[in-house]
Design an enzyme around this catalytic site. Structure first.
Site, short mmCIF file in Angstrom:
data_model
loop_
_atom_site.label_atom_id
_atom_site.label_comp_id
_atom_site.label_asym_id
_atom_site.label_seq_id
_atom_site.Cartn_x
_atom_site.Cartn_y
_atom_site.Cartn_z
N HIS A 192 25.38 10.72 15.77
CA HIS A 192 24.57 11.55 14.87
C HIS A 192 25.31 11.76 13.56
O HIS A 192 25.71 12.87 13.19
CB HIS A 192 24.23 12.88 15.54
CG HIS A 192 23.29 12.73 16.70
ND1 HIS A 192 21.93 12.76 16.56
CD2 HIS A 192 23.52 12.50 18.03
CE1 HIS A 192 21.35 12.58 17.73
NE2 HIS A 192 22.30 12.40 18.64
N HIS A 213 24.59 5.72 21.43
CA HIS A 213 23.33 5.01 21.11
C HIS A 213 23.39 4.26 19.78
O HIS A 213 22.84 4.69 18.76
CB HIS A 213 22.10 5.91 21.21
CG HIS A 213 22.19 7.29 20.65
ND1 HIS A 213 22.54 7.56 19.35
CD2 HIS A 213 21.90 8.49 21.21
CE1 HIS A 213 22.49 8.86 19.14
NE2 HIS A 213 22.11 9.45 20.25
N ASP A 270 19.62 7.53 28.11
CA ASP A 270 19.37 8.66 27.20
C ASP A 270 18.05 9.33 27.57
O ASP A 270 17.34 9.86 26.71
CB ASP A 270 19.35 8.20 25.74
CG ASP A 270 19.46 9.36 24.74
OD1 ASP A 270 19.87 10.46 25.16
OD2 ASP A 270 19.11 9.18 23.57
#
Length: 376
Positions: A192, A213, A270
């Protein structure tokens, strides 16, 4: 139990024709095909004998979330995952404040390594709250803060040293010294983030070794501005990918396997609580999520985790053109290595825990063993 004449997935990520004996919760031996026998022997010719899947990044499934206030939700996740062939997982948090995370950890702690008959909770993946708000994705902005090593240390101790991964955006104030200290306790993952190539390189130099991810919630890979993806290709031990068909285009998935090599890619789900559930309205980190035909989004269209189990992500990776051995390695060996569990599980090797699957030609499990106990 003896599984005879199967295509057995070994710790060097190869399939070999072999017999496998399961006894006392362990893989007792792996022998030449046709050499083991007994009253409980089963011929699995033409089937794949593989380790159970290891999901190190999962928020929820079957209507429950790891962050829900109640141990029954961990049990629900464990039962669902075990039935799909996922035999080990790291419960993954969201961006929350310390009091909320403290409650989550207190609930989870008794379940770390506990046998429940389903997938075993092997640790905690602390995804948040040390993120860049500009790349928050489905994380709640009100909880996002700059890295706080004291907060992490308190939660790490509270968990019983069970935090396996901690996520951080390396461009934030204090991120580099945070990484230097936290990486001595667990895997530090870049996530992020708006980090450029140099900022990501500095994070890896400080001790980060993992990327959460890949491609999602970070700048795109560009030939003049390679960003986190480029730095990871240079330095990361492992990178995660969500292979549900929504988060990453199949071509990018194939390219990542070529770019990083099969030894560095980890498949993750996820998944949030909508996994294994019908279309409907759900929640993630206190935000409303709409799930339609396997795609989970916030009201503004932001993808909100996945609604796909790791077992299905593995099958989709194969359907996208990833070689079977590479996809299976990315769902078993690599995640087990990343979180320090490969000595115990993650491959069909004598002496390891008997988390074993027998997969049919469609790659669905016909038989499931968890800790040597046949559950299917």
């Amino acid at each position: 139990m003896i599984l005879k004449n199967g295509l057995v997935f070994t710790e060097d990520a190869r399939f070999v024709l072999a017999d496998v004996e399961i006894a006392d919760g362990k893989i007792a031996q792996v022998a030449a095909p046709g050499t083991l026998d007994g009253p409980d022997a089963v011929d699995v010719s033409g089937k794949y004998v593989t380790p159970g899947f290891v999901d190190i990044h999962i928020h929820g499934s079957k209507g429950s979330d790891f962050c829900d206030a109640g141990a029954e939700h961990i049990e629900t996740m464990s039962a669902y995952l075990g039935g799909e062939g996922v035999t080990a997982f790291c419960g993954t948090t969201m961006a929350f404040d310390e009091p909320i995370l403290t409650n989550i950890f207190n609930i989870a702690k008794p379940y770390i390594n506990k046998e429940t008959g389903g997938a075993v909770l092997r640790g905690i993946n602390m995804e948040g709250p040390f993120f860049n708000k500009a790349k928050k994705g489905a994380q709640a902005e009100k909880y996002i803060v700059d890295p706080e090593i004291e907060m992490f240390d308190r939660l790490y101790e509270l968990s019983g040293d069970a935090i396996k991964l901690i996520d951080v955006a390396p461009e934030l104030p204090g991120a580099v010294p945070f990484i230097e200290r936290a990486s001595k306790k667990c895997v530090v993952s870049i996530a992020h983030t708006t980090a450029n190539y140099d900022q990501a390189k500095a994070a890896f130099a400080a001790g980060a070794s993992h990327v959460t991810h890949l491609f999602n919630a970070m700048p795109p890979f560009n030939h003049r501005d390679p960003g986190v993806v480029g730095a990871a290709s240079d330095d990361a031990a492992h990178v995660e990918m969500i292979c549900d068909g929504y988060h990453i285009h199949p071509s990018a998935i194939r390219a990542a396997f070529r770019m990083f090599g099969p030894e560095r890619v980890i498949l993750i789900s996820d998944s949030m609580r909508a996994a294994g559930m019908p279309n409907g309205v759900y929640s993630l980190g206190g935000q409303t999520v709409y799930m339609t035909d396997g795609k989970a989004t916030l009201e503004d269209g932001t993808i909100a985790g996945s609604a796909t189990c790791l077992a299905e992500c593995f099958r989709r990776a194969v359907s996208f053109g990833v070689p079977l051995d590479a996809a299976l390695r990315a769902a078993t060996i690599n995640p087990a290595q990343a979180v320090g569990l490969f000595d115990e599980l993650g491959s069909i090797t004598a002496g390891k825990r008997a988390d074993v699957l027998v997969l049919d030609e469609t790659l669905h499990p016909e038989k499931i063993f968890i800790g040597g106990v046949q559950t299917k």
